[in-house]
Enzyme design. Structure first.
Site, PDB file in Angstrom:
ATOM      1  N   ARG A  86       8.079  19.135  26.810  1.00 47.70           N
ATOM      2  CA  ARG A  86       9.487  18.768  26.673  1.00 47.70           C
ATOM      3  C   ARG A  86       9.872  18.869  25.205  1.00 47.70           C
ATOM      4  O   ARG A  86       9.065  18.542  24.313  1.00 47.70           O
ATOM      5  CB  ARG A  86       9.743  17.336  27.177  1.00 47.70           C
ATOM      6  N   GLU A 108      18.407  21.634  25.008  1.00 48.43           N
ATOM      7  CA  GLU A 108      18.515  22.670  26.053  1.00 48.43           C
ATOM      8  C   GLU A 108      19.811  22.469  26.817  1.00 48.43           C
ATOM      9  O   GLU A 108      20.195  21.317  27.043  1.00 48.43           O
ATOM     10  CB  GLU A 108      17.327  22.571  27.017  1.00 48.43           C
ATOM     11  N   THR A 138       4.985  23.492  25.577  1.00 46.12           N
ATOM     12  CA  THR A 138       5.569  23.909  26.857  1.00 46.12           C
ATOM     13  C   THR A 138       5.902  22.682  27.701  1.00 46.12           C
ATOM     14  O   THR A 138       6.070  22.784  28.907  1.00 46.12           O
ATOM     15  CB  THR A 138       4.569  24.801  27.648  1.00 46.12           C
ATOM     16  N   ASP A 157      -5.642  11.694  25.388  1.00 49.02           N
ATOM     17  CA  ASP A 157      -5.041  11.261  26.639  1.00 49.02           C
ATOM     18  C   ASP A 157      -5.049   9.739  26.683  1.00 49.02           C
ATOM     19  O   ASP A 157      -5.768   9.102  25.914  1.00 49.02           O
ATOM     20  CB  ASP A 157      -5.891  11.816  27.798  1.00 49.02           C
ATOM     21  N   HIS A 180      12.173  28.149  28.538  1.00 53.47           N
ATOM     22  CA  HIS A 180      11.716  27.167  29.539  1.00 53.47           C
ATOM     23  C   HIS A 180      11.321  27.852  30.863  1.00 53.47           C
ATOM     24  O   HIS A 180      11.903  27.600  31.910  1.00 53.47           O
ATOM     25  CB  HIS A 180      12.808  26.096  29.788  1.00 53.47           C
TER      26      HIS A 180
END
Ligand code: MLT
Length: 320
Positions: A244, A273, A242, A176, A291
């Site tokens: 982008r 997409e 899950t 992170d 998605h």
């Protein structure tokens, strides 16, 4: 005040807005007709999910708009900076779908280690004689327990994924922007609370030590996981995305799946997409979902309510 819910809104959200005295138009207007519809109907609030894009030209042609509401987390379909410069309020629902996305990660993970995605494709096509062969093909799966899950992006969703992982006995490492140890709080049904420290390390380190990797980052200009990163991963790693599509380089992933470097992938999001590459759709080592991370009844209900509450507060000039 008129609200256009262009990609739908939960019944509870719609009712809350109506009860507050707003008119809700819950219909789908095609992207090309959207600007003229908003102008003609004098729409004050535009609610979208990911299917509708809100770019500069739309913002410029709709002077009646006051609020853009994103029913979800990612704001990559909205020109956020421009909208704010133009004095529009842009809101989203950052917390409402975390649990649902985290559960989908585990649907892909559990399915991945036992080849469920491939068995589901092949079993209906097989006859009696092939049953034994399939049984052999789908033996030799692995357990998740005691394996290391590397979570890239330790925001709300990442933390929910960590909770589930810790709950089934996985070791969790995370990466992170904030370095250092994180404490993850697990709350159980009987009000027991357990706090577990999770180590954060740079992505380059995390990918070397993870048996499985799950991505929870916003849209990126270039992939976080490409050929070079994959080459540093453990052999047979499983990757779940899950977040982008663009955060993984799809051709590099396909190549690594073909060589066995990556044993399986679970993808809910795609580079292209809503028409993902055929090679991705046809790859037998990829568990697919269209998605739907946030598309549970519970998440949609929370999203609708969270949006409704924020809109009411803004339009009634309360503090959000
Ligand atoms: C989100 O950003 O909230 C999810 O990807 C779901 C969606 O795009 O609607």
């Amino acid at each position: 005040m008129k609200i256009l819910a262009n990609d739908g809104i939960s019944q509870s959200g719609e009712e809350t807005l109506k009860n507050a005295g707003f008119e809700v138009i819950n219909t789908k207007v095609a992207q090309e007709q959207l600007a003229s519809f908003i102008k003609e109907e004098k729409i004050d609030v535009l609610l979208v999910r990911s299917a509708t894009t809100v770019r500069k030209d739309l913002i410029d042609s709709c002077p009646t708009l006051k609020i853009i509401g994103r029913a979800g987390v990612g704001m990559d379909n909205i020109d956020l900076k421009y909208a704010r410069e133009k004095g529009l309020q842009v809101i989203n629902t950052p917390a409402a779908s975390s649990a649902s996305v985290a559960e989908l990660v585990f649907a892909h993970l559990f399915g991945g280690v036992r080849y469920l995605y491939d068995a589901n494709r092949n079993m209906p096509l097989s006859g009696d004689s092939q049953f034994k062969a399939l049984k052999k093909n789908y033996s030799g799966g692995t357990e998740l327990r005691n394996k290391t899950l590397g979570i890239i992006g330790m925001g709300r969703i990442g933390k929910e994924v960590a909770k589930l992982a810790l709950g089934i006995g996985m070791k969790v490492i995370a990466s992170d922007s904030e370095e250092g140890e994180r404490e993850i709080t697990l709350s159980f049904y009987n009000d027991q609370v357990v706090k577990i420290p999770v180590k954060t390390e740079p992505v380059e380190e995390l990918i070397k030590h993870s048996d499985f990797i799950s991505l929870h980052v916003p849209a990126q200009k270039k992939p976080i996981i490409g050929k070079e990163e994959i080459s540093q991963m453990k052999d047979g790693v499983g990757i779940i995305n899950t977040s982008r599509g663009g955060v993984i380089d799809e051709p590099a992933l396909l190549e690594a799946l073909a060589t066995g470097k990556v044993s399986f992938a679970g993808l809910d999001v795609f580079e292209n997409e809503p028409t993902p590459a055929l090679k991705v759709l046809m790859d037998q080592r990829i568990s697919l979902s269209p998605h739907i991370g946030a598309a549970t009844l519970e998440a949609q209900d929370r999203i609708g309510m969270e949006l409704a509450d924020q809109i009411i507060a803004i339009l009634k000039k309360e503090k959000v």
